[in-house]
Design an enzyme around this catalytic site. Structure first.
Site, short mmCIF file in Angstrom:
data_model
loop_
_atom_site.label_atom_id
_atom_site.label_comp_id
_atom_site.label_asym_id
_atom_site.label_seq_id
_atom_site.Cartn_x
_atom_site.Cartn_y
_atom_site.Cartn_z
N ASN A 86 0.83 -1.21 0.00
CA ASN A 86 0.00 0.00 0.00
C ASN A 86 0.86 1.26 0.00
OD1 ASN A 86 -2.05 -1.83 0.22
ND2 ASN A 86 -2.36 -1.54 2.41
N ASP A 88 -0.57 4.08 1.11
CA ASP A 88 -1.11 4.95 2.14
C ASP A 88 -0.20 4.94 3.37
OD1 ASP A 88 -3.46 2.33 2.69
OD2 ASP A 88 -1.94 2.92 4.16
N HIS A 103 5.64 -0.50 -2.97
CA HIS A 103 5.17 0.20 -4.17
C HIS A 103 5.16 1.71 -4.03
CE1 HIS A 103 2.95 -3.75 -5.34
NE2 HIS A 103 4.23 -3.78 -5.63
N GLY A 170 -5.14 -9.03 3.43
CA GLY A 170 -5.79 -8.19 2.42
C GLY A 170 -5.02 -7.99 1.14
N THR A 171 -4.49 -9.10 0.58
CA THR A 171 -3.88 -8.96 -0.74
C THR A 171 -4.31 -10.13 -1.61
OG1 THR A 171 -1.84 -8.85 -2.04
CG2 THR A 171 -1.71 -10.05 0.05
N1 APR Z 1 -10.39 -6.92 4.81
C1 APR Z 1 -9.41 -7.77 4.38
N2 APR Z 1 -9.19 -8.06 3.07
C2 APR Z 1 -10.03 -7.48 2.19
C3 APR Z 1 -11.08 -6.61 2.55
C4 APR Z 1 -11.24 -6.33 3.93
N3 APR Z 1 -12.22 -5.52 4.37
N4 APR Z 1 -11.73 -6.21 1.42
C5 APR Z 1 -11.08 -6.82 0.38
N5 APR Z 1 -10.08 -7.59 0.85
C6 APR Z 1 -9.12 -8.41 0.10
C7 APR Z 1 -9.62 -8.95 -1.21
O1 APR Z 1 -10.29 -10.19 -1.00
C8 APR Z 1 -8.31 -9.14 -1.97
O2 APR Z 1 -7.71 -10.37 -1.64
O3 APR Z 1 -8.03 -7.57 -0.20
C9 APR Z 1 -7.45 -8.01 -1.42
C10 APR Z 1 -7.39 -6.82 -2.36
O4 APR Z 1 -6.71 -7.22 -3.53
P1 APR Z 1 -6.22 -6.10 -4.55
O5 APR Z 1 -7.32 -5.11 -4.75
O6 APR Z 1 -5.66 -6.82 -5.74
O7 APR Z 1 -5.08 -5.31 -3.78
P2 APR Z 1 -3.55 -5.73 -3.64
O8 APR Z 1 -3.39 -7.20 -3.52
O9 APR Z 1 -2.97 -4.89 -2.57
O10 APR Z 1 -2.94 -5.25 -5.06
C11 APR Z 1 -1.55 -5.37 -5.22
O11 APR Z 1 -1.73 -4.17 -7.31
O12 APR Z 1 -2.48 -2.42 -8.57
C12 APR Z 1 -1.42 -2.89 -7.84
O13 APR Z 1 0.16 -1.52 -6.86
C13 APR Z 1 -1.12 -1.97 -6.70
O14 APR Z 1 -0.21 -2.55 -4.55
C14 APR Z 1 -1.24 -2.87 -5.48
C15 APR Z 1 -1.05 -4.25 -6.07
#
Ligand code: APR
Length: 233
Positions: A86, A88, A103, A170-171
């Site tokens: 993240n 943030d 990132h 949460g990824t």
């Molecule tokens: N609590 C926990 N997990 C959650 C919640 C929540 N309230 N809401 C959604 N999620 C989960 C989803 O199920 C998913 O597994 O968070 C994850 C979000 O996935 P992405 O939107 O793909 O985010 P992320 O994995 O951080 O993306 C990685 O992609 O676009 C690039 O640079 C950007 O750092 C980012 C990278």
């Protein structure tokens, strides 16, 4: 015992910050090639700056949630290192003290020429005409765009390889090389995954426990469990 916490957009979702994928994620309303590539920065500069201005303005209006606070609280009992995808600053604002941003960071800008010339940004609006004091080049968001190198990856992999316990919060594990960090966890190290969905954590040699909840609910429960189970009495 050292705990490494690896977070993605889901850890900030309960603070009201959009995730990227899954239901109405950011990449459902924006095209990555328009916003989050070096090419977009060159040919679509105004839109890119506007996109990150909106993200920064939103960030100033939200607070860390119970998940960020629970991760920070673990530091009272364990050595904790946070690796986040993240941009943030909610882990910082919740009190975590050892954070590696893979990132980049939304609250900083950098020279478009020299990525080591980094400047904090006051407020939420980047002045599109501002130049780097260091090399006179135009500034850009201090964000790693798709296709760009991830300078902090080696450092992050090193940290993961020394974890005694690994927590994924949460990824979607959809983006590399960040997602490959799970392969640096030593065999048999316990992994916990806090996410309402079940991301594909393909590490057959490690015990994995899924806490299929939102981070704001699941992370405090997990922190309490770990403190009860492992913290020195
Ligand atoms: N609590 C926990 N997990 C959650 C919640 C929540 N309230 N809401 C959604 N999620 C989960 C989803 O199920 C998913 O597994 O968070 C994850 C979000 O996935 P992405 O939107 O793909 O985010 P992320 O994995 O951080 O993306 C990685 O992609 O676009 C690039 O640079 C950007 O750092 C980012 C990278």
């Amino acid at each position: 015992m050292k705990i490494v916490v690896f977070t993605g957009a889901g850890v900030s979702a309960d603070s009201g910050i959009c995730t990227f994928r899954g239901g109405n994620g950011l990449w459902d309303s924006y095209r990555i090639e328009d916003i989050c590539t070096a090419d977009a920065m060159l040919h679509n500069r105004e839109e890119v700056i506007k996109f990150y201005n909106i993200r920064r303005k939103e960030l100033l209006s939200v607070e860390p949630n119970a998940a960020h606070v629970a991760i920070s609280k673990l530091e009272e009992h364990f050595r904790v290192q946070v690796i986040t995808q993240n941009i943030d600053d909610l882990h910082e604002r919740a009190g975590s003290s050892d954070i590696t941003h893979l990132h980049g960071e939304l609250r900083k800008l950098r020279s478009t020429k020299d990525e080591h010339l980094i400047y904090p940004i006051e407020g939420w609006q980047q002045d599109p005409t501002a130049h780097s004091k260091g090399d006179g080049a135009l500034l850009r968001p201090f964000v790693v765009f798709f296709g760009e190198a991830v300078p902090m990856f080696e450092q992050a992999a090193e940290i993961v390889s020394t974890a005694d316990l690994f927590i994924i919060v949460g990824t979607s594990l959809a983006v590399y090389p960040a997602a490959s960090l799970v392969n640096y966890v030593r065999p048999w190290v316990q992994i916990y995954v806090v996410d309402p969905e079940v991301p594909n954590v393909s590490v057959p040699r490690n015990p994995i426990e899924y806490i299929q909840m939102k981070a704001a609910q699941g992370m405090p429960l997990l922190a309490d469990k770990l403190i009860k189970e492992y913290a020195k009495k």
